[in-house]
Motif scaffolding. Structure first.
Motif, PDB file in Angstrom:
ATOM      1  N   TYR A   1     -18.837 -66.337 -38.777  1.00  0.00           N
ATOM      2  CA  TYR A   1     -18.835 -65.316 -38.377  1.00  0.00           C
ATOM      3  C   TYR A   1     -17.707 -64.254 -38.412  1.00  0.00           C
ATOM      4  N   LYS A   2     -16.540 -64.879 -39.354  1.00  0.00           N
ATOM      5  CA  LYS A   2     -15.343 -64.036 -39.523  1.00  0.00           C
ATOM      6  C   LYS A   2     -14.716 -63.765 -38.034  1.00  0.00           C
ATOM      7  N   LEU A   3     -14.513 -64.806 -37.327  1.00  0.00           N
ATOM      8  CA  LEU A   3     -13.721 -64.700 -35.971  1.00  0.00           C
ATOM      9  C   LEU A   3     -12.767 -65.567 -36.003  1.00  0.00           C
ATOM     10  N   THR A   4     -11.912 -65.214 -35.019  1.00  0.00           N
ATOM     11  CA  THR A   4     -10.647 -66.149 -34.799  1.00  0.00           C
ATOM     12  C   THR A   4     -10.743 -66.619 -33.506  1.00  0.00           C
ATOM     13  N   ALA A   5      -9.855 -67.797 -33.241  1.00  0.00           N
ATOM     14  CA  ALA A   5      -9.764 -68.267 -31.929  1.00  0.00           C
ATOM     15  C   ALA A   5      -9.194 -67.475 -30.782  1.00  0.00           C
ATOM     16  N   PRO A   6      -8.057 -66.767 -31.185  1.00  0.00           N
ATOM     17  CA  PRO A   6      -7.696 -65.809 -30.143  1.00  0.00           C
ATOM     18  C   PRO A   6      -8.804 -64.691 -29.794  1.00  0.00           C
ATOM     19  N   GLU A   7      -9.350 -64.376 -30.780  1.00  0.00           N
ATOM     20  CA  GLU A   7     -10.447 -63.346 -30.269  1.00  0.00           C
ATOM     21  C   GLU A   7     -11.545 -63.927 -29.181  1.00  0.00           C
ATOM     22  N   VAL A   8     -11.859 -65.429 -29.325  1.00  0.00           N
ATOM     23  CA  VAL A   8     -12.673 -65.990 -28.561  1.00  0.00           C
ATOM     24  C   VAL A   8     -11.948 -66.244 -27.086  1.00  0.00           C
ATOM     25  N   ILE A   9     -10.976 -66.248 -26.993  1.00  0.00           N
ATOM     26  CA  ILE A   9      -9.982 -66.449 -25.664  1.00  0.00           C
ATOM     27  C   ILE A   9      -9.801 -65.003 -25.050  1.00  0.00           C
ATOM     28  N   ALA A  10      -9.646 -63.963 -25.901  1.00  0.00           N
ATOM     29  CA  ALA A  10      -9.524 -62.782 -25.118  1.00  0.00           C
ATOM     30  C   ALA A  10     -10.764 -62.293 -24.789  1.00  0.00           C
ATOM     31  N   ALA A  11     -11.924 -62.519 -25.188  1.00  0.00           N
ATOM     32  CA  ALA A  11     -13.205 -62.331 -24.806  1.00  0.00           C
ATOM     33  C   ALA A  11     -13.354 -62.975 -23.580  1.00  0.00           C
ATOM     34  N   VAL A  12     -13.103 -64.264 -23.304  1.00  0.00           N
ATOM     35  CA  VAL A  12     -13.049 -65.020 -22.125  1.00  0.00           C
ATOM     36  C   VAL A  12     -12.540 -64.818 -21.043  1.00  0.00           C
ATOM     37  N   ARG A  13     -11.023 -64.435 -21.323  1.00  0.00           N
ATOM     38  CA  ARG A  13     -10.250 -63.789 -20.344  1.00  0.00           C
ATOM     39  C   ARG A  13     -10.703 -62.473 -19.783  1.00  0.00           C
ATOM     40  N   SER A  14     -11.032 -61.682 -20.793  1.00  0.00           N
ATOM     41  CA  SER A  14     -11.439 -60.229 -20.159  1.00  0.00           C
ATOM     42  C   SER A  14     -12.639 -60.261 -19.516  1.00  0.00           C
ATOM     43  N   ASN A  15     -13.506 -61.313 -19.538  1.00  0.00           N
ATOM     44  CA  ASN A  15     -14.718 -61.246 -18.861  1.00  0.00           C
ATOM     45  C   ASN A  15     -14.633 -62.076 -17.738  1.00  0.00           C
ATOM     46  N   ASN A  16     -13.605 -62.553 -17.472  1.00  0.00           N
ATOM     47  CA  ASN A  16     -13.224 -63.309 -16.233  1.00  0.00           C
ATOM     48  C   ASN A  16     -12.191 -62.806 -15.215  1.00  0.00           C
ATOM     49  N   ASN A  17     -12.632 -61.541 -14.803  1.00  0.00           N
ATOM     50  CA  ASN A  17     -11.797 -60.754 -13.795  1.00  0.00           C
ATOM     51  C   ASN A  17     -12.524 -59.728 -13.191  1.00  0.00           C
ATOM     52  N   GLU A  18     -12.039 -59.184 -12.132  1.00  0.00           N
ATOM     53  CA  GLU A  18     -12.772 -58.020 -11.152  1.00  0.00           C
ATOM     54  C   GLU A  18     -12.034 -56.742 -11.665  1.00  0.00           C
ATOM     55  N   SER A  19     -12.587 -55.612 -11.784  1.00  0.00           N
ATOM     56  CA  SER A  19     -12.124 -54.575 -11.881  1.00  0.00           C
ATOM     57  C   SER A  19     -12.373 -53.218 -10.772  1.00  0.00           C
ATOM     58  N   GLY A  20     -11.467 -52.789 -10.425  1.00  0.00           N
ATOM     59  CA  GLY A  20     -11.407 -51.851  -9.426  1.00  0.00           C
ATOM     60  C   GLY A  20     -11.904 -50.507  -9.957  1.00  0.00           C
ATOM     61  N   GLY A  21     -12.788 -49.963  -8.826  1.00  0.00           N
ATOM     62  CA  GLY A  21     -13.576 -48.725  -9.264  1.00  0.00           C
ATOM     63  C   GLY A  21     -12.847 -47.562  -8.394  1.00  0.00           C
ATOM     64  N   ARG A  22     -13.635 -46.707  -7.688  1.00  0.00           N
ATOM     65  CA  ARG A  22     -13.371 -45.683  -6.750  1.00  0.00           C
ATOM     66  C   ARG A  22     -14.395 -45.497  -5.641  1.00  0.00           C
ATOM     67  N   LYS A  23     -14.126 -44.758  -4.638  1.00  0.00           N
ATOM     68  CA  LYS A  23     -15.065 -44.255  -3.616  1.00  0.00           C
ATOM     69  C   LYS A  23     -15.990 -43.194  -4.152  1.00  0.00           C
ATOM     70  N   PHE A  24     -17.194 -43.220  -3.799  1.00  0.00           N
ATOM     71  CA  PHE A  24     -18.356 -42.087  -4.299  1.00  0.00           C
ATOM     72  C   PHE A  24     -18.876 -41.637  -3.081  1.00  0.00           C
ATOM     73  N   GLU A  25     -18.979 -40.582  -2.815  1.00  0.00           N
ATOM     74  CA  GLU A  25     -19.602 -39.953  -1.868  1.00  0.00           C
ATOM     75  C   GLU A  25     -20.652 -39.031  -2.102  1.00  0.00           C
TER      76      GLU A  25
END
Length: 433
Positions: A197-221
């Motif tokens: 698939y022409k990928l590297t191990a760091p790309e897999v690590i970065a994908a897992v790390r970026s998908n294992n977090n919680e992002s803050g948003g804003r208040k919408f009225e």
């Protein structure tokens, strides 16, 4: 000067007795407050800096972690020397301070220096201080007796329930867990699929790390209603990890499951803990904080264990492997009995040899007062009651009564001489009459 002190003491006997009684009471209080241990703490005044960089060779750890830390920590004031040790994936730095340096002041100085050194270390390397204990701080070892439970569950109970409860005991620096399996999710990447698939191990690590977090948003009225917008992306199962997209190729997402095998397993172990040849167990080591009363800490930990046992699963109980409390009790009891026996023997010998009860009492009364007063000095110099300090007191009992015997004999000699002179004067007076 000595003659004036003796003369003042003889003329103010009541004040001397009151001072002696006050010193004895103070000494009794010092005995109760003095920390008890089996052996003296002869370890050096040190601060341990531990750095983990897993997967790296000892030589790489030495060059990029240990050497920079050792060279930069040498500039801290009141340091005797700095020792470094490198091994596979780990680095240990032992910063030895002068004996009169407060251990917590030393830890603050080391922590300040580490905050400036961390910028020069490789990415992801974070040095941390070891526990504020000493080389003889391991006061209690225990295991979890759980015959119907696998090692992973035993380690989970130890790490997420028992450890946190016992760390709240006063005087405990750390609960070091050992044995069992530490639960973790492992992603085993197939290198052939990465190449396809022409990928590297760091790309897999970065994908897992970026998908294992919680992002803050804003208040919408909207319509007089407030909505808080956020994204929750913490991974909670093997399937969620397997479905993480790594890259999009020609409109088709390449997921982690296409590149690797995801499984729940235990962390790779370098050894096992087997108890009495009956099988593996998980447990912990109670590390006592610097300068604490070992006997008191052990009693408090045992009391906390009884409380923690109420929340353990059915059939699970504590099994104490090493308990310094028993050693402390037996050692101190042995020395205490020896002290009492020696006091009795010395008192009898003094009475027999002097054969004068007033002189004997004046000497014997010095023994309990002097022993009690010695504990005041032990507390002043932060010395615990152990086999070394108590044996020193036992050996000094004979020396304690020596000065009293000498003073009594000297006083008796002078009184005898005066009595002889008085008799001679009386005879002369009688003959003259």
């Amino acid at each position: 000067m000595v003659h004036k002190i003796i003369e003042w003491s003889m003329r103010n006997r009541f004040i001397v007795l009151v001072l002696s009684l006050g010193l004895f009471v103070w000494g009794i209080y010092a005995v109760k407050k003095n920390p008890i241990d089996a052996i003296p703490d002869l370890s050096e005044n040190q601060v341990i800096v531990f750095t983990e960089w897993m997967g790296r060779s000892p030589q790489l750890i030495e060059d990029q972690v240990t050497y920079p830390l050792v060279t930069n920590l040498q500039g801290i004031p009141k340091i005797k020397y700095v020792r470094g040790s490198s091994m596979f994936g780990m680095s240990f730095i032992y910063v030895i301070f002068e004996d009169d340096v407060d251990v917590y002041w030393a830890r603050e100085r080391v922590l300040e220096r580490i905050s400036t050194i961390s910028k020069t270390l490789p990415e992801g390397v974070a040095p941390q201080l070891g526990p504020d204990g000493t080389g003889v701080g391991h006061v209690l070892w225990y295991t979890l007796d759980a015959p119907d439970m696998d090692l992973g569950e035993q380690r989970a109970i130890q790490d997420w329930y028992v450890k946190f409860a016992l760390q709240t005991v006063p005087g405990v620096s750390e609960i070091a867990s050992f044995g069992g399996f530490q639960k973790q999710y492992q992603i085993s990447i197939d290198p052939n699929k990465l190449l396809y698939y022409k990928l590297t191990a760091p790309e897999v690590i970065a994908a897992v790390r970026s998908n294992n977090n919680e992002s803050g948003g804003r208040k919408f009225e909207m319509s007089d209603m407030g909505y808080i917008i956020k994204t929750s992306g913490y991974l909670k199962s093997i399937k969620e990890i397997a479905d993480i997209p790594v890259k999009n190729q020609n409109g088709t997402p390449i997921r982690v499951s296409d590149l690797a095998t995801v499984q729940m397993t235990g962390e790779t172990r370098l050894g096992i803990f087997d108890q009495d040849g009956e099988g593996e167990r998980a447990g912990g080591i109670v590390v006592m904080r610097y300068g604490e009363n070992a006997a008191e800490v052990i009693d408090n930990v045992k009391a906390k264990m009884k409380e923690v046992s109420k929340g353990l699963p059915k059939g699970v109980k504590f099994d104490i492997v090493y308990d310094r409390g028993e050693l402390i009790k037996e050692s101190v009891d042995s020395i205490t009995h020896t002290l009492i026996e020696e006091m009795i023997v010395v008192s009898i010998i003094v009475i027999i040899f002097l054969f004068h009860w007033r002189s004997a009492v004046s000497i014997i009364i010095q023994i309990p007062i002097t022993i009690a007063a010695s504990f005041i000095l032990l507390n002043a110099f932060d010395i615990s009651s152990n086999i070394m300090s108590l044996t020193g007191i036992a050996l000094a009992i004979g020396v304690i009564v020596d000065n009293g015997i000498i003073m009594s004999e000297n006083a008796y000699k002078h009184l005898s001489e005066r009595y002889l002179i008085w008799e001679e004067e009386q005879q002369k007076t009688t003959n003259h009459d």
